[in-house]
Design an enzyme around this catalytic site. Structure first.
Site, PDB file in Angstrom:
ATOM      1  N   ASP A 156      30.969 -16.805  55.847  1.00  0.00           N
ATOM      2  CA  ASP A 156      30.856 -17.974  55.385  1.00  0.00           C
ATOM      3  C   ASP A 156      31.201 -19.337  55.976  1.00  0.00           C
ATOM      4  OD1 ASP A 156      29.496 -20.023  52.933  1.00  0.00           O
ATOM      5  OD2 ASP A 156      31.228 -21.076  52.973  1.00  0.00           O
ATOM      6  N   HIS A 186      24.704 -28.329  52.727  1.00  0.00           N
ATOM      7  CA  HIS A 186      26.136 -28.326  51.897  1.00  0.00           C
ATOM      8  C   HIS A 186      26.373 -29.109  50.680  1.00  0.00           C
ATOM      9  CE1 HIS A 186      30.325 -27.586  54.827  1.00  0.00           C
ATOM     10  NE2 HIS A 186      30.256 -27.451  53.134  1.00  0.00           N
ATOM     11  N   TYR A 199      32.699 -27.292  59.329  1.00  0.00           N
ATOM     12  CA  TYR A 199      33.258 -26.361  59.991  1.00  0.00           C
ATOM     13  C   TYR A 199      34.191 -26.208  61.147  1.00  0.00           C
ATOM     14  CZ  TYR A 199      32.971 -24.404  55.228  1.00  0.00           C
ATOM     15  OH  TYR A 199      32.253 -24.612  54.097  1.00  0.00           O
ATOM     16  N   LYS A 225      25.016 -23.901  57.083  1.00  0.00           N
ATOM     17  CA  LYS A 225      25.486 -24.820  56.337  1.00  0.00           C
ATOM     18  C   LYS A 225      24.843 -25.844  57.114  1.00  0.00           C
ATOM     19  CE  LYS A 225      28.481 -22.887  53.190  1.00  0.00           C
ATOM     20  NZ  LYS A 225      29.606 -22.698  53.916  1.00  0.00           N
TER      21      LYS A 225
HETATM   22  N1  LIG Z   1      30.475 -25.414  50.254  1.00  0.00           N
HETATM   23  C1  LIG Z   1      31.165 -26.161  50.068  1.00  0.00           C
HETATM   24  O1  LIG Z   1      31.029 -27.608  50.445  1.00  0.00           O
HETATM   25  C2  LIG Z   1      32.035 -25.669  49.981  1.00  0.00           C
HETATM   26  C3  LIG Z   1      33.534 -25.848  49.925  1.00  0.00           C
HETATM   27  C4  LIG Z   1      34.768 -25.309  49.750  1.00  0.00           C
HETATM   28  C5  LIG Z   1      35.162 -24.478  50.220  1.00  0.00           C
HETATM   29  N2  LIG Z   1      33.760 -23.575  50.870  1.00  0.00           N
HETATM   30  C6  LIG Z   1      33.815 -22.013  51.775  1.00  0.00           C
HETATM   31  O2  LIG Z   1      34.813 -21.010  50.829  1.00  0.00           O
HETATM   32  C7  LIG Z   1      35.688 -20.209  51.564  1.00  0.00           C
HETATM   33  C8  LIG Z   1      36.971 -20.228  50.151  1.00  0.00           C
HETATM   34  O3  LIG Z   1      37.164 -22.233  49.924  1.00  0.00           O
HETATM   35  P1  LIG Z   1      38.420 -22.239  50.571  1.00  0.00           P
HETATM   36  O4  LIG Z   1      38.857 -21.865  51.919  1.00  0.00           O
HETATM   37  O5  LIG Z   1      38.162 -23.847  50.297  1.00  0.00           O
HETATM   38  O6  LIG Z   1      39.324 -21.650  49.581  1.00  0.00           O
HETATM   39  P2  LIG Z   1      40.840 -20.550  49.100  1.00  0.00           P
HETATM   40  O7  LIG Z   1      40.281 -19.955  49.963  1.00  0.00           O
HETATM   41  O8  LIG Z   1      40.565 -20.817  47.206  1.00  0.00           O
HETATM   42  O9  LIG Z   1      41.776 -20.902  49.790  1.00  0.00           O
HETATM   43  C9  LIG Z   1      42.313 -20.503  51.725  1.00  0.00           C
HETATM   44  C10 LIG Z   1      43.321 -20.906  50.798  1.00  0.00           C
HETATM   45  O10 LIG Z   1      44.349 -19.620  50.164  1.00  0.00           O
HETATM   46  C11 LIG Z   1      45.823 -19.591  51.526  1.00  0.00           C
HETATM   47  N3  LIG Z   1      45.590 -17.982  51.417  1.00  0.00           N
HETATM   48  C12 LIG Z   1      44.531 -17.003  50.980  1.00  0.00           C
HETATM   49  N4  LIG Z   1      44.466 -15.911  50.152  1.00  0.00           N
HETATM   50  C13 LIG Z   1      45.871 -15.642  50.377  1.00  0.00           C
HETATM   51  C14 LIG Z   1      46.982 -14.933  50.487  1.00  0.00           C
HETATM   52  N5  LIG Z   1      46.215 -13.458  50.051  1.00  0.00           N
HETATM   53  N6  LIG Z   1      47.974 -15.181  50.063  1.00  0.00           N
HETATM   54  C15 LIG Z   1      48.758 -16.783  49.893  1.00  0.00           C
HETATM   55  N7  LIG Z   1      47.339 -17.312  50.028  1.00  0.00           N
HETATM   56  C16 LIG Z   1      46.764 -17.509  50.362  1.00  0.00           C
HETATM   57  C17 LIG Z   1      44.935 -19.829  52.874  1.00  0.00           C
HETATM   58  O11 LIG Z   1      45.704 -19.645  53.583  1.00  0.00           O
HETATM   59  P3  LIG Z   1      45.363 -19.072  54.729  1.00  0.00           P
HETATM   60  O12 LIG Z   1      43.754 -18.633  55.549  1.00  0.00           O
HETATM   61  O13 LIG Z   1      46.552 -19.176  55.883  1.00  0.00           O
HETATM   62  O14 LIG Z   1      45.977 -17.113  54.420  1.00  0.00           O
HETATM   63  C18 LIG Z   1      43.843 -21.057  52.237  1.00  0.00           C
HETATM   64  O15 LIG Z   1      45.318 -21.669  52.409  1.00  0.00           O
HETATM   65  C19 LIG Z   1      36.012 -21.588  52.222  1.00  0.00           C
HETATM   66  O16 LIG Z   1      36.516 -21.246  53.406  1.00  0.00           O
HETATM   67  C20 LIG Z   1      34.176 -22.008  52.328  1.00  0.00           C
HETATM   68  O17 LIG Z   1      34.233 -20.474  53.881  1.00  0.00           O
HETATM   69  C21 LIG Z   1      32.313 -24.379  51.097  1.00  0.00           C
END
Ligand SMILES: NC(=O)c1ccc[n+]([C@@H]2O[C@H](COP(=O)([O-])OP(=O)(O)OC[C@H]3O[C@@H](n4cnc5c(N)ncnc54)[C@H](OP(=O)(O)O)[C@@H]3O)[C@@H](O)[C@H]2O)c1
Length: 271
Positions: A45, A108, A50, A75
């Site tokens: 994704d 988005h 990004y 997106k």
């Molecule tokens: N459509 C939208 O508006 C929208 C908005 C936000 C996000 N998204 C998508 O959703 C995806 C996921 O959301 P997100 O990146 O915001 O947050 P998330 O997946 O909830 O959390 C990511 C964070 O958690 C850490 N992490 C991951 N696995 C871990 C583990 N096993 N132990 C400890 N820490 C861990 C990562 O750090 P490290 O990388 O350093 O491990 C990063 O800082 C995004 O990457 C994006 O593709 C879409």
């Protein structure tokens, strides 16, 4: 890892994938995508916002995984919305990804003054076959109600923030009633809840981390989930969620964790 859902146009989408949003140093995302693909992940994704579509494309090429095994989402960002601008933004995304076709193209955010025309552009792109499915992000019921008034294609997917702490069952049910597959972002709440005692208790019961329990909870809702990490061992751990099941009592308890914790804007600010 091979669990899939079937979208309203018959396309199969993996239930679990890798998110790639975060400020990153050079090549961090490329390495993470290569690692994830090596571990068996097939859904990536990304988004033009990004700034890493080229890295994702490079990783796909380097991986040697057959294109038809992959499910690549990108997106259109807010500044690129509107009919003509979206068509051009899509061309730029394909170019950076070094692909002829993406699997899913999403709006988005529902930018009020442009969203209807942006959706019309996505319909045009879909008709040309350069995306296998189209959808939206951050659309709640009022946005979906508005969209169906002018749309000729029903979104295949709606991606919105989804964790026990931001669990809105009415939004989920509304998508399902319209045949729209829900996809959850920020399933790990960016680590904000890793020490929540309620969550720790459940994780300890299954011998899993709080991160793994959060991924599993989303999947048990039938919601496509895209935890992000750039660290190979974390990616491996986040995907190691197929050997346990949260039981009905714990699942029901997690459904009560809502406290409106969000890492992104509330879509209701986009009415
Ligand atoms: N459509 C939208 O508006 C929208 C908005 C936000 C996000 N998204 C998508 O959703 C995806 C996921 O959301 P997100 O990146 O915001 O947050 P998330 O997946 O909830 O959390 C990511 C964070 O958690 C850490 N992490 C991951 N696995 C871990 C583990 N096993 N132990 C400890 N820490 C861990 C990562 O750090 P490290 O990388 O350093 O491990 C990063 O800082 C995004 O990457 C994006 O593709 C879409």
């Amino acid at each position: 890892m091979n669990s899939t859902v079937t979208l309203n146009n018959g396309v199969e989408m993996p239930l679990l994938g890798l998110g790639v949003y975060a400020p990153q140093h050079n090549n961090e995302v490329q390495q993470a995508v290569e690692d994830a693909l090596e571990l068996g992940c097939r859904l990536i994704d990304t988004a033009s916002a990004y700034g890493n579509e080229r890295e994702v494309g490079d990783a796909i090429l380097a991986s040697g995984v057959a294109r038809n095994e992959l499910f690549i989402t990108t997106k259109v960002w807010n500044d690129d919305q509107g009919y003509d601008k979206t068509l051009r933004a899509f061309d730029r995304s394909l170019d950076k990804l070094q692909l002829d076709v993406v699997d899913l193209y999403l709006i988005h955010w529902p930018v009020r003054e442009h969203r209807a025309e942006t959706w019309r552009a996505l319909e045009t792109i879909y008709e040309t076959g350069r995306t296998r499915a189209i959808g939206v992000c951050n659309y709640y019921q009022p946005h979906l109600d508005e969209l169906v008034k002018t749309a000729t294609v029903t979104p295949a997917v709606n991606q919105f923030e989804f964790s026990p702490y931001c669990y809105l069952p009415d939004e989920l049910d509304y998508c399902r009633a319209k045949g729209i597959q829900p996809e959850g972002y920020a399933p790990l709440v960016r680590g904000l809840k890793q020490n929540d005692p309620k969550l720790v208790r459940i994780a300890e019961k299954y011998g899993k981390s709080t991160y793994q329990v959060l991924v599993r909870w989303s999947m048990q809702h039938g919601v496509v989930t895209i935890p992000k990490s750039v660290k190979k061992e974390r990616i491996r751990a986040n995907f190691d969620v197929f050997d346990f099941e949260i039981d009905a009592a714990d699942f029901a308890e997690m459904n009560t964790f809502f406290d409106d914790t969000r890492i992104a804007w509330n879509p209701m600010e986009f009415l």
